[in-house]
Design an enzyme around this catalytic site. Structure first.
Site, short mmCIF file in Angstrom:
data_model
loop_
_atom_site.label_atom_id
_atom_site.label_comp_id
_atom_site.label_asym_id
_atom_site.label_seq_id
_atom_site.Cartn_x
_atom_site.Cartn_y
_atom_site.Cartn_z
N ASN A 174 24.03 -5.39 37.53
CA ASN A 174 22.62 -5.50 37.91
C ASN A 174 22.41 -5.56 39.43
O ASN A 174 21.30 -5.35 39.90
CB ASN A 174 21.98 -6.73 37.25
CG ASN A 174 21.68 -6.47 35.78
OD1 ASN A 174 21.96 -5.39 35.27
ND2 ASN A 174 21.14 -7.46 35.10
N CYS A 191 12.41 -0.85 24.30
CA CYS A 191 13.81 -0.91 23.92
C CYS A 191 13.99 -2.04 22.94
O CYS A 191 13.02 -2.72 22.59
CB CYS A 191 14.71 -1.07 25.14
SG CYS A 191 14.54 -2.63 25.93
N ASP A 208 19.87 -12.97 29.97
CA ASP A 208 21.04 -12.14 29.71
C ASP A 208 22.25 -12.92 29.18
O ASP A 208 23.28 -12.32 28.87
CB ASP A 208 21.44 -11.36 30.98
CG ASP A 208 20.50 -10.21 31.26
OD1 ASP A 208 19.57 -9.97 30.46
OD2 ASP A 208 20.68 -9.52 32.29
C1 UD1 Z 1 16.24 -7.15 34.93
C2 UD1 Z 1 17.67 -7.01 34.49
C3 UD1 Z 1 17.83 -7.50 33.06
C4 UD1 Z 1 17.31 -8.92 32.92
C5 UD1 Z 1 15.88 -9.02 33.45
C6 UD1 Z 1 15.35 -10.44 33.47
C7 UD1 Z 1 18.58 -5.10 35.66
C8 UD1 Z 1 19.07 -3.71 35.58
N1 UD1 Z 1 18.06 -5.61 34.54
O1 UD1 Z 1 15.45 -6.31 34.08
O2 UD1 Z 1 19.23 -7.46 32.73
O3 UD1 Z 1 17.32 -9.29 31.56
O4 UD1 Z 1 15.82 -8.51 34.80
O5 UD1 Z 1 16.17 -11.24 34.23
O6 UD1 Z 1 18.68 -5.75 36.67
N2 UD1 Z 1 7.17 -7.06 32.93
C9 UD1 Z 1 5.83 -6.74 32.72
N3 UD1 Z 1 5.31 -5.67 33.42
C10 UD1 Z 1 6.05 -4.95 34.30
C11 UD1 Z 1 7.41 -5.30 34.51
C12 UD1 Z 1 7.95 -6.38 33.82
O7 UD1 Z 1 5.15 -7.37 31.93
O8 UD1 Z 1 5.52 -4.01 34.89
C13 UD1 Z 1 7.73 -8.21 32.16
C14 UD1 Z 1 8.88 -7.81 31.22
O9 UD1 Z 1 8.40 -7.24 30.02
C15 UD1 Z 1 9.55 -9.16 31.02
C16 UD1 Z 1 9.39 -9.82 32.39
O10 UD1 Z 1 8.35 -9.11 33.07
O11 UD1 Z 1 8.86 -9.91 30.05
C17 UD1 Z 1 10.62 -9.81 33.26
O12 UD1 Z 1 11.18 -8.51 33.25
P1 UD1 Z 1 11.89 -7.93 34.54
O13 UD1 Z 1 12.35 -9.06 35.41
O14 UD1 Z 1 11.04 -6.89 35.16
O15 UD1 Z 1 13.17 -7.22 33.91
P2 UD1 Z 1 13.94 -5.98 34.50
O16 UD1 Z 1 13.84 -5.96 35.98
O17 UD1 Z 1 13.56 -4.76 33.75
#
Ligand code: UD1
Length: 419
Positions: A23, A116, A306
């Site tokens: 990550n 996903c 995670d």
């Molecule tokens: C990253 C990590 C993943 C980890 C996650 C949370 C990588 C490649 N992946 O994923 O392994 O599980 O952080 O620590 O680094 N959300 C919204 N709208 C958006 C974007 C996000 O509602 O536009 C929400 C998501 O659905 C989730 C929350 O925000 O509920 C946190 O997600 P996010 O931190 O963005 O996860 P990733 O960055 O995709």
């Protein structure tokens, strides 16, 4: 398709070198698009997610060379502004290429990542950032098509929900924006600090990394860099949980205690002995008793989502009742039914799992449903009586480097078969 066959019941004893963090590596690879000079990353784990991202970068115009954990990425010119569905659907993080494409060349077409197994995973916050930064976009046939007229506008922005990906995205866009940007309610995860530090070394002006407020002064250009990918905190945590479940003693080498402090505190309470030295951590479990624990996932420095599936595997054989609340992703309990197939007693109530410890798990045929869930099933298989067969192990290979061999070197019995 590969499966793993685990003959459970063996203690783990030995030393395990921890690989570079997936990550941290992915956004750092993507940041290489922000300069036309060469970016060299060392200690890169050659995972399938890393290979997928190399393919995406190559399709954009990057010359990528991987030799012996060193990855050099050189994008003299962006020759293609489109990241296709075929590649983006394999790995959500590839959506982030939208930021450097826009910052460097002003135009991008990037496939929507879609949902996903762990939830719907919307991109509404990314789109809000684009809008505020004066970048026009449309959504066309499943692609975000974005174009900027003139420079990116530096902005003050508050994330309504903490998001690691949006914080990465904002850092990349704001680093090449016109003027100063402020991000409030930013994510504080170590991976944000690693990406931000890389950008600073490339010439970006960023303050406040690791806090909720990050200030970025836009610069015109970023430069060449050589950087080492730090150790994987999720891999570290996974092995620490595994030995806490099987018993034995393992030393995790080249890793960082602070990034998993909360997990180690919890493992001590469940009955493991943790000792840290400068670059390594040893985890010892000398008796069979595992105390139950109540855990809530939350943004860093809270308990990482995670590691939720892995700690649940440990709780299935505790001496009491545990509760795990998943606060980050709405559907991250796909592993529960598989653990139940192995004899675990788990009841789900919306975002809570109530786990009553059982004396023994039993080997069964189970299916990996996502990356971290596969690690949970491996831990369950290691402690179960008899043979566990885990199919769809390609999920594991996306994000854990050589996990089965590393465990076998410590006395586990895991065979990989292709069917
Ligand atoms: C990253 C990590 C993943 C980890 C996650 C949370 C990588 C490649 N992946 O994923 O392994 O599980 O952080 O620590 O680094 N959300 C919204 N709208 C958006 C974007 C996000 O509602 O536009 C929400 C998501 O659905 C989730 C929350 O925000 O509920 C946190 O997600 P996010 O931190 O963005 O996860 P990733 O960055 O995709």
């Amino acid at each position: 398709m590969d499966s793993l066959i685990i003959n459970g019941g063996k203690k783990l004893i030995g030393d395990i070198p921890i690989s570079g963090s997936k990550n941290a590596c992915l956004p750092m690879m993507i940041a290489s698009l922000m300069t036309d000079e060469k970016v060299t990353l060392k200690n890169v784990p050659l995972l399938s997610d890393v290979k997928t991202l190399i393919s995406i970068l190559e399709s954009i115009g990057t010359n990528a060379v991987y030799i012996n954990k060193n990855l050099s990425l050189h994008t003299k010119e962006i020759i293609n502004h489109r990241a296709s569905y075929d590649l983006v659907k394999k790995m959500r993080a590839s959506f982030w290429v939208l930021a450097p494409l826009l910052a460097k060349s002003g135009y991008a077409e990037v496939s929507l990542p879609g949902g996903c197994a762990i939830g719907t995973r919307p991109i509404n916050l990314y789109l809000k950032i684009l809008k505020e930064m004066n970048i026009n976009y449309t959504i066309n046939n499943g692609y975000v098509v974005a174009k900027r007229e003139g420079p990116i506008k530096g902005i003050n922005f508050k994330l309504e929900k903490k998001s690691v990906g949006c914080t990465h995205f904002f850092l990349m866009l704001a680093s090449l924006a016109n003027g100063t940007s402020k991000l409030s309610n930013a994510s504080c995860e170590p991976e944000v600090i690693h990406l931000g530090s890389l950008l600073i070394k490339m010439g970006a002006k960023i303050k406040g990394l690791g806090s909720k407020k990050i200030i970025i002064e836009g610069v015109e250009k970023l430069n060449s860099i050589t950087e080492i990918i730090p150790s994987d905190r999720i891999e570290t945590g996974t092995f620490a949980i595994a030995v806490s479940a099987t018993g034995g003693k393992i030393k995790l080498e080249n890793t960082n205690y602070e990034e998993n402090k909360l997990l180690f505190n919890i493992l001590e309470k469940t009955g493991s002995i943790i000792n840290k030295s400068k670059n390594s951590i040893s985890i010892e479990k000398t008796h069979n008793r595992i105390n139950p624990a109540n855990i809530k996932t939350s943004a860093y420095p809270g308990f990482p989502t995670d590691l939720q599936a892995q700690i649940m595997a440990l709780m299935t054989i505790s001496n009491g009742k545990s509760e795990i609340k998943e606060n980050i992703f709405e559907n991250r309990f796909m592993h529960v039914q598989e653990l139940v197939r192995m004899g675990a007693n788990i009841k789900l109530d919306k975002d809570r799992a109530i786990i009553k410890g059982v004396k023994q798990l039993n080997g069964a045929d189970v299916m990996a449903t996502d990356l971290r869930a596969s690690a949970s099933l491996i831990i369950a298989g290691l402690v179960a009586k008899g043979i566990t067969k885990i199919s769809r192990i390609y999920h594991l290979d996306r994000g854990f480097y050589n996990l089965d061999n590393k465990l076998n070197n410590c006395g586990a019995s895991i065979k990989r078969i292709s069917e």
